[in-house]
Every structure is written in C-alpha cells, then in structure tokens.
Design a protein around this motif. Structure first.
Motif, PDB file in Angstrom:
ATOM      1  N   MET A  21      55.220  27.862  23.496  1.00  0.00           N
ATOM      2  CA  MET A  21      54.300  28.537  24.412  1.00  0.00           C
ATOM      3  C   MET A  21      55.039  29.088  25.629  1.00  0.00           C
ATOM      4  N   ASP A  22      54.839  30.363  25.892  1.00  0.00           N
ATOM      5  CA  ASP A  22      55.346  31.013  27.101  1.00  0.00           C
ATOM      6  C   ASP A  22      54.183  31.272  28.045  1.00  0.00           C
ATOM      7  N   PHE A  23      54.438  31.117  29.347  1.00  0.00           N
ATOM      8  CA  PHE A  23      53.353  31.237  30.332  1.00  0.00           C
ATOM      9  C   PHE A  23      53.949  31.597  31.679  1.00  0.00           C
ATOM     10  N   THR A  24      53.265  32.494  32.411  1.00  0.00           N
ATOM     11  CA  THR A  24      53.693  32.867  33.759  1.00  0.00           C
ATOM     12  C   THR A  24      52.495  32.817  34.699  1.00  0.00           C
ATOM     13  N   LEU A  25      52.663  32.163  35.838  1.00  0.00           N
ATOM     14  CA  LEU A  25      51.654  32.145  36.896  1.00  0.00           C
ATOM     15  C   LEU A  25      52.316  32.653  38.167  1.00  0.00           C
ATOM     16  N   ARG A  26      51.815  33.782  38.677  1.00  0.00           N
ATOM     17  CA  ARG A  26      52.411  34.389  39.858  1.00  0.00           C
ATOM     18  C   ARG A  26      51.778  33.834  41.132  1.00  0.00           C
ATOM     19  N   ASP A  27      52.470  34.040  42.234  1.00  0.00           N
ATOM     20  CA  ASP A  27      52.003  33.551  43.531  1.00  0.00           C
ATOM     21  C   ASP A  27      50.638  34.139  43.868  1.00  0.00           C
ATOM     22  N   LYS A  28      49.695  33.275  44.272  1.00  0.00           N
ATOM     23  CA  LYS A  28      48.336  33.638  44.694  1.00  0.00           C
ATOM     24  C   LYS A  28      47.471  34.176  43.558  1.00  0.00           C
ATOM     25  N   GLU A  29      47.891  33.979  42.328  1.00  0.00           N
ATOM     26  CA  GLU A  29      47.138  34.465  41.177  1.00  0.00           C
ATOM     27  C   GLU A  29      46.208  33.367  40.663  1.00  0.00           C
ATOM     28  N   ILE A 171      25.172  24.533  35.676  1.00  0.00           N
ATOM     29  CA  ILE A 171      25.734  25.816  36.099  1.00  0.00           C
ATOM     30  C   ILE A 171      25.833  25.925  37.622  1.00  0.00           C
ATOM     31  N   LYS A 172      24.901  25.321  38.346  1.00  0.00           N
ATOM     32  CA  LYS A 172      24.950  25.383  39.816  1.00  0.00           C
ATOM     33  C   LYS A 172      26.258  24.793  40.329  1.00  0.00           C
ATOM     34  N   TYR A 173      26.623  23.620  39.813  1.00  0.00           N
ATOM     35  CA  TYR A 173      27.820  22.954  40.305  1.00  0.00           C
ATOM     36  C   TYR A 173      29.086  23.600  39.763  1.00  0.00           C
ATOM     37  N   GLN A 174      29.013  24.161  38.550  1.00  0.00           N
ATOM     38  CA  GLN A 174      30.170  24.906  38.048  1.00  0.00           C
ATOM     39  C   GLN A 174      30.509  26.060  38.987  1.00  0.00           C
ATOM     40  N   LEU A 175      29.497  26.837  39.344  1.00  0.00           N
ATOM     41  CA  LEU A 175      29.711  27.984  40.225  1.00  0.00           C
ATOM     42  C   LEU A 175      30.146  27.530  41.616  1.00  0.00           C
ATOM     43  N   GLN A 176      29.578  26.436  42.068  1.00  0.00           N
ATOM     44  CA  GLN A 176      29.903  25.922  43.400  1.00  0.00           C
ATOM     45  C   GLN A 176      31.388  25.566  43.494  1.00  0.00           C
ATOM     46  N   ILE A 177      31.883  24.840  42.483  1.00  0.00           N
ATOM     47  CA  ILE A 177      33.294  24.451  42.463  1.00  0.00           C
ATOM     48  C   ILE A 177      34.189  25.687  42.403  1.00  0.00           C
ATOM     49  N   MET A 178      33.854  26.611  41.511  1.00  0.00           N
ATOM     50  CA  MET A 178      34.696  27.795  41.337  1.00  0.00           C
ATOM     51  C   MET A 178      34.651  28.705  42.558  1.00  0.00           C
ATOM     52  N   ASP A 179      33.495  28.823  43.207  1.00  0.00           N
ATOM     53  CA  ASP A 179      33.389  29.613  44.440  1.00  0.00           C
ATOM     54  C   ASP A 179      34.324  29.068  45.515  1.00  0.00           C
ATOM     55  N   ILE A 180      34.316  27.752  45.674  1.00  0.00           N
ATOM     56  CA  ILE A 180      35.163  27.125  46.696  1.00  0.00           C
ATOM     57  C   ILE A 180      36.637  27.391  46.400  1.00  0.00           C
ATOM     58  N   VAL A 181      37.027  27.156  45.143  1.00  0.00           N
ATOM     59  CA  VAL A 181      38.429  27.338  44.776  1.00  0.00           C
ATOM     60  C   VAL A 181      38.860  28.781  44.981  1.00  0.00           C
ATOM     61  N   LYS A 182      38.042  29.724  44.549  1.00  0.00           N
ATOM     62  CA  LYS A 182      38.386  31.144  44.667  1.00  0.00           C
ATOM     63  C   LYS A 182      38.548  31.553  46.125  1.00  0.00           C
ATOM     64  N   SER A 183      37.731  30.974  47.004  1.00  0.00           N
ATOM     65  CA  SER A 183      37.767  31.354  48.421  1.00  0.00           C
ATOM     66  C   SER A 183      39.025  30.878  49.136  1.00  0.00           C
ATOM     67  N   LEU A 184      39.769  29.950  48.541  1.00  0.00           N
ATOM     68  CA  LEU A 184      40.913  29.347  49.214  1.00  0.00           C
ATOM     69  C   LEU A 184      42.159  30.234  49.204  1.00  0.00           C
ATOM     70  N   GLY A 185      42.225  31.167  48.263  1.00  0.00           N
ATOM     71  CA  GLY A 185      43.382  32.059  48.191  1.00  0.00           C
ATOM     72  C   GLY A 185      44.665  31.377  47.755  1.00  0.00           C
ATOM     73  N   LEU A 186      44.546  30.302  46.969  1.00  0.00           N
ATOM     74  CA  LEU A 186      45.718  29.581  46.484  1.00  0.00           C
ATOM     75  C   LEU A 186      46.147  30.116  45.123  1.00  0.00           C
ATOM     76  N   THR A 187      47.290  29.658  44.656  1.00  0.00           N
ATOM     77  CA  THR A 187      47.720  29.903  43.283  1.00  0.00           C
ATOM     78  C   THR A 187      46.972  28.905  42.408  1.00  0.00           C
ATOM     79  N   VAL A 188      46.272  29.404  41.375  1.00  0.00           N
ATOM     80  CA  VAL A 188      45.398  28.541  40.578  1.00  0.00           C
ATOM     81  C   VAL A 188      45.603  28.814  39.098  1.00  0.00           C
ATOM     82  N   VAL A 189      45.690  27.736  38.315  1.00  0.00           N
ATOM     83  CA  VAL A 189      45.620  27.844  36.860  1.00  0.00           C
ATOM     84  C   VAL A 189      44.525  26.897  36.398  1.00  0.00           C
ATOM     85  N   ALA A 190      43.623  27.412  35.548  1.00  0.00           N
ATOM     86  CA  ALA A 190      42.445  26.647  35.162  1.00  0.00           C
ATOM     87  C   ALA A 190      42.186  26.773  33.670  1.00  0.00           C
TER      88      ALA A 190
END
Length: 254
Positions: A21-29, A171-190
C-alpha cells in the motif's frame, strides 16, 4: 505535517491484510480512507499510529522513518480518535482529557496549571466545558467521542487520525464530530464508512479493496456510480447539487 507510506504490507500468518500500500497525506489536508468492511482501512491506520507494526514497507512522518521515532516523539506529532474507548476505572471527564498531556510530561511529572488550561480549552472547543466533573462512564456515546476528541486536542499535535470514530453514533453526533475536526485546520486522515460524509469533509479520498489501493482522487473525481458499484456491489445515483455538494443515493437491489 506530512505522512508517506511506501509499499506497506501487513500479514497475520498467511493472510495478507495490506498488500504493497502506498499513501500520501499532505500538510493541512483532510484525507478519507474508504472501502468495504475488511478492506484494510483500520489496519493501515493502526500501523500509522503504532498499535500494529507493518510486516513490510515503511511509513514516514515528515520524511523520517516512523520506526526511528520513539513512541513519545510520534505521540507529539499525531493524536488518535478511535471507535471504542472504555476505561476500567471511573475517571472524570477532565481526567480523561488530561491524559492527552502525557507525551509532554516526564516520568511521574504532575499536571500543572498550564495543562489544566489546555484541557479546559479543548473541552470548550468540543462544547463540553460544563462536563469536566462528570463521570466519563455516564456520558452518551456522542458525548464520550467529543471527550476523546478533546483529549486528542489536548495532545497539541499537527495531525489527527480518526479511526472510524463515528460508526456507532447517530447522524447528529457524526456531523458534530466531523464539523469540529474540519474547523480545526489540522492535517487529518480518517477511515470513513459513510460516503456522503466523505464527500462533505474530505479534500481527497483513498479507496481500498482487499488491502490494495484501487483509487485516489477528490470525492467528485472518484465517486462515480460505476466506481461505487465496483467497490461495494451497490447501485447508486450520484448528484451534484447547485451549491457544489455531492449527494449519493443508494438504490435497492430488488
């Protein structure tokens, strides 16, 4: 922070889970890993956050081999929000969140005022500032996952790994968690099961099937009706809304 995986393999006995498996995660992606059950999503992420060790290939954090880093060094770069979080003891919410400070502490060093300030700010970010004295065990599943996210934020890393953290949530809590994570501007792999959620939050998707990468691209590039059928054996209708969002509707097999 950047993560690069080269020809990563993982086998349990004669059974290969990951195959070169090859994989690349870029900064802030924000990258989502998708694929059917048993495709290797969680196994790969466990290799990234060092719960499992690959049987071949290499993983690099910012150009440095992961196996050359101490566990403390990798914990200062990457925090994890996983699916199941249980504790044998009755910890308070604040005590659980303060666990995120462990990589920053020396052996037997006590938490100080700064640690408490960082932990309380993280609880505020996830909307649980009033919960710090509550028992973690008494919280709902969605509340517990927000506490675990706060613990990860308290770790103060550049990168977050989400290892299917919302699969058992409504679904409420799924969106809640993902909204918070997205707002942080970090590098994320999920690792993401819900393709509609993947389209909403991910900059890029990596599709796995039988332990191999079978597709890489933006949600719009990758998630065609034919690709979804080839991956999951399910018919669908894919629409792009006027606001640019994608909507995937699954069709019954009857």
């Amino acid at each position: 922070m950047e993560i690069l995986a080269k020809a990563v393999r993982m086998a349990f006995g004669s059974k290969e889970i990951l195959k070169d498996m090859d994989f690349t995660l870029r900064d802030k992606e924000f990258v989502g890993i998708i694929g059917p059950n048993g495709s290797g999503k969680s196994t790969f992420l466990k290799c990234v956050y060092r719960v499992q060790k690959p049987t071949g290939g290499e993983i690099l954090f910012d150009g440095k081999r992961l196996d050359e880093l101490s566990y403390r060094e990798s914990a200062l770069k990457l925090a994890v929000v996983a699916q199941h979080n249980t504790y044998s003891f009755d910890f308070s919410v604040l005590e659980v969140v303060l666990m995120g400070r462990s990589p920053h502490k020396k052996m037997l060093e006590r938490d100080n005022q700064e640690d408490y300030q960082i932990a309380r700010r993280a609880l505020d970010v996830v909307g649980l500032a009033a919960f710090e004295k509550r028992s973690f065990a008494t919280l709902s599943g969605g509340e517990q996952q927000r506490v675990i996210l706060a613990r990860a934020l308290t770790q103060q890393t550049e990168c977050l790994v989400l290892d299917e953290p919302t699969n058992h949530l409504d679904i409420k809590y799924q969106l809640q968690i993902m909204d918070i994570v997205k707002s942080l501007g970090l590098t994320v792999v999920a690792a993401v099961h819900d393709l509609n959620i993947a389209t909403m939050y991910c900059d890029r998707l990596v599709a796995l099937k039988d332990g191999q990468v079978v597709g890489v691209g933006t949600p719009r590039q990758l998630l065609t009706e034919q690709f979804i059928y080839d991956m999951y054996g399910v018919r669908s209708k894919v629409r792009c809304e006027a606001d640019g969002r994608m909507n995937i509707m699954y069709l019954p097999g009857l």
